[in-house]
Structures are given as C-alpha cells and as structure tokens.
Write a protein that holds these residues in place. Structure first.
Motif, PDB file in Angstrom:
ATOM      1  N   ASN A 184     -24.892 -47.400 -11.298  1.00  0.00           N
ATOM      2  CA  ASN A 184     -23.916 -47.976 -10.363  1.00  0.00           C
ATOM      3  C   ASN A 184     -22.754 -47.019 -10.100  1.00  0.00           C
ATOM      4  OD1 ASN A 184     -25.290 -50.486 -10.093  1.00  0.00           O
ATOM      5  ND2 ASN A 184     -24.444 -51.145 -12.066  1.00  0.00           N
ATOM      6  N   GLU A 185     -22.978 -45.760 -10.368  1.00  0.00           N
ATOM      7  CA  GLU A 185     -21.973 -44.738 -10.108  1.00  0.00           C
ATOM      8  C   GLU A 185     -22.647 -43.477  -9.592  1.00  0.00           C
ATOM      9  OE1 GLU A 185     -20.013 -44.068 -13.786  1.00  0.00           O
ATOM     10  OE2 GLU A 185     -21.795 -43.310 -14.812  1.00  0.00           O
ATOM     11  N   VAL A 186     -21.856 -42.589  -9.024  1.00  0.00           N
ATOM     12  CA  VAL A 186     -22.390 -41.357  -8.443  1.00  0.00           C
ATOM     13  C   VAL A 186     -22.970 -40.461  -9.535  1.00  0.00           C
ATOM     14  CG1 VAL A 186     -21.799 -39.264  -7.167  1.00  0.00           C
ATOM     15  CG2 VAL A 186     -20.776 -41.446  -6.518  1.00  0.00           C
ATOM     16  N   SER A 187     -24.111 -39.836  -9.228  1.00  0.00           N
ATOM     17  CA  SER A 187     -24.773 -38.955 -10.189  1.00  0.00           C
ATOM     18  C   SER A 187     -24.640 -37.499  -9.748  1.00  0.00           C
ATOM     19  CB  SER A 187     -26.256 -39.328 -10.312  1.00  0.00           C
ATOM     20  OG  SER A 187     -26.907 -38.483 -11.235  1.00  0.00           O
ATOM     21  N   ASP A 188     -24.199 -36.646 -10.664  1.00  0.00           N
ATOM     22  CA  ASP A 188     -24.057 -35.208 -10.412  1.00  0.00           C
ATOM     23  C   ASP A 188     -25.390 -34.540 -10.751  1.00  0.00           C
ATOM     24  OD1 ASP A 188     -23.332 -32.620 -10.093  1.00  0.00           O
ATOM     25  OD2 ASP A 188     -21.870 -32.567 -11.727  1.00  0.00           O
ATOM     26  N   ILE A 189     -26.002 -33.870  -9.771  1.00  0.00           N
ATOM     27  CA  ILE A 189     -27.347 -33.330  -9.956  1.00  0.00           C
ATOM     28  C   ILE A 189     -27.392 -31.849  -9.581  1.00  0.00           C
ATOM     29  CG2 ILE A 189     -29.746 -33.437  -9.151  1.00  0.00           C
ATOM     30  CD1 ILE A 189     -29.373 -36.428  -8.771  1.00  0.00           C
ATOM     31  N   GLU A 190     -27.987 -31.053 -10.456  1.00  0.00           N
ATOM     32  CA  GLU A 190     -28.271 -29.640 -10.172  1.00  0.00           C
ATOM     33  C   GLU A 190     -29.772 -29.497  -9.956  1.00  0.00           C
ATOM     34  OE1 GLU A 190     -26.714 -26.992 -13.066  1.00  0.00           O
ATOM     35  OE2 GLU A 190     -24.679 -27.820 -12.982  1.00  0.00           O
ATOM     36  N   PHE A 191     -30.138 -29.072  -8.755  1.00  0.00           N
ATOM     37  CA  PHE A 191     -31.544 -29.008  -8.338  1.00  0.00           C
ATOM     38  C   PHE A 191     -32.026 -27.561  -8.318  1.00  0.00           C
ATOM     39  CE2 PHE A 191     -34.759 -28.371  -5.102  1.00  0.00           C
ATOM     40  CZ  PHE A 191     -35.638 -29.419  -5.294  1.00  0.00           C
ATOM     41  N   SER A 192     -33.228 -27.333  -8.849  1.00  0.00           N
ATOM     42  CA  SER A 192     -33.809 -25.988  -8.844  1.00  0.00           C
ATOM     43  C   SER A 192     -35.302 -26.103  -8.553  1.00  0.00           C
ATOM     44  CB  SER A 192     -33.593 -25.282 -10.184  1.00  0.00           C
ATOM     45  OG  SER A 192     -34.309 -24.064 -10.223  1.00  0.00           O
ATOM     46  N   LEU A 193     -35.763 -25.290  -7.613  1.00  0.00           N
ATOM     47  CA  LEU A 193     -37.181 -25.233  -7.264  1.00  0.00           C
ATOM     48  C   LEU A 193     -37.628 -23.771  -7.273  1.00  0.00           C
ATOM     49  CD1 LEU A 193     -39.905 -26.220  -6.134  1.00  0.00           C
ATOM     50  CD2 LEU A 193     -38.876 -26.127  -3.841  1.00  0.00           C
ATOM     51  N   LYS A 194     -38.676 -23.503  -8.051  1.00  0.00           N
ATOM     52  CA  LYS A 194     -39.280 -22.172  -8.083  1.00  0.00           C
ATOM     53  C   LYS A 194     -40.769 -22.319  -7.794  1.00  0.00           C
ATOM     54  CE  LYS A 194     -36.093 -20.630 -11.723  1.00  0.00           C
ATOM     55  NZ  LYS A 194     -36.005 -20.103 -13.106  1.00  0.00           N
TER      56      LYS A 194
END
Length: 203
Positions: A102-112
C-alpha cells in the motif's frame, strides 16, 4: 612504434566492445505506485541467454515472466529477483512487476541478454586469459551472436514474405470480386432505369 600501434589496436578493440555490447544491457531505477502493475517487453531470438535482475527494499513485489505464447516461465513474490534463462523460441518475452503493498516501491531494474549476459570475468579466470585474449573472446562471441540474429531475422523475413504474398493474392481476388459485383449492379441499375423510363413513357 610497434608497441604504440599495438596499444592503439587494444584501445580500438575495447571501444568496439563498448559500442557493440552497450545495447545488450539495460539498467534503470523507477518508483512503482501501490497496487500497480508495470510490464517490460523485449524481443529475443531463440537460444539467447537472458538475465533479469530486480533489487527492491519491498518484499511485496510480484514478478511474472511470460514467453511469446503468454505461458508463465517464472512467478515469484519477493523483494529482490534474479532469474537467468535461455530462450527456446524467438519472440517477445515479458516481465511484469506488481506492487502488492500500500505504498510506493523503489525498484532497480536490470536486463542483460546475449553477450551482455555472459560472465567474462569467470571465463577469464577459468581459461587464464589476458586482457587482449579476453577482448578477442568477446568480439568472437559478439560476431557469433550477430550471425545468429541475422539468420534468425532472415528466416522470419521469409515467413513474413510468404504471409504477405498470400495476403496480396487474397486482396487481388477480393478486388476482382468487388469489381464484378459493381459491374453486375451497374448493369442491373441500367436495366431498371430503362424499364422505369419506358413505363413512364419518358423514352
């Protein structure tokens, strides 16, 4: 002078590697609102190594990877997520991230993927490769990867051309049918108009 030329050669190799491999790795950070799903799609040829890596402090993130036929490859609910796999068919693969909190999620995305997904540091240690040898190894892998992508694109281009040929032939047939119907309708309208004018004694 020879050592200087050799040094320039090494520099050019690493510049080429930087340019060629930069397109096979994507990294960014974003904030996912509460109870919202965000999906990321990418087209991969078959037999391509793909690695998704997600880092987030929230353990209420749901991750779902689907194949080109929308079948689920992996599904997990956790904070961080790392999943390597090799594509068994070419097409669009998708990773969807859902914030269940129910709160904002901080996400670090990586695609290789492809050459960008290979761990060359481990390869260098295992084969005891020098920097030059490692650079040549990367170039060799990149050349093989490009050759595979070109052959994959050509095979799909042939399928697409056959599809277009079948569509164009159907369109031509439909056009002839429409023209025939228009001629018949025009002829019938002419006969009706003549009969109408004769009944009205206009002609």
């Amino acid at each position: 002078m020879a050592s200087l030329s050799y040094g320039f050669y090494i520099v050019f190799i690493f510049i080429d590697l930087l340019i060629l491999c930069s397109c096979q790795e994507t990294k960014f950070r974003f904030f996912l609102p509460a109870q919202v799903e965000e999906c990321f799609s990418e087209y991969f040829p078959d037999k391509t190594l793909v690695i998704y890596e997600i880092v987030s402090p929230s353990s209420n993130n749901k991750y779902v990877i689907t194949n080109p036929k929308k079948g689920i490859i992996e599904e997990k609910t956790d904070a961080s997520f790392t999943y390597p796999f090799t594509t068994y068919e070419g097409g669009v693969y998708e990773l969807c991230i859902t914030n269940l909190a129910n709160e904002v999620s901080d996400i670090e995305f990586s695609l290789k993927y492809g050459v960008g997904a290979k761990d060359y540091s481990s390869i260098a240690r295992a084969k005891d490769l020098k920097p030059v040898d490692l650079a040549l190894e990367k170039l060799s892998d990149r050349a093989k990867d490009m050759s595979h992508r070109i052959s994959f694109s050509q095979s799909h281009e042939n399928v697409f051309e056959k599809f277009l040929d079948s569509i164009s032939s159907k369109i031509m047939l439909f056009s002839f049918i429409v023209i025939g119907i228009m001629v018949v309708v025009g002829y019938m309208e002419t006969l009706y108009l003549k009969n109408f004018m004769r009944r009205r004694k206009i002609i």
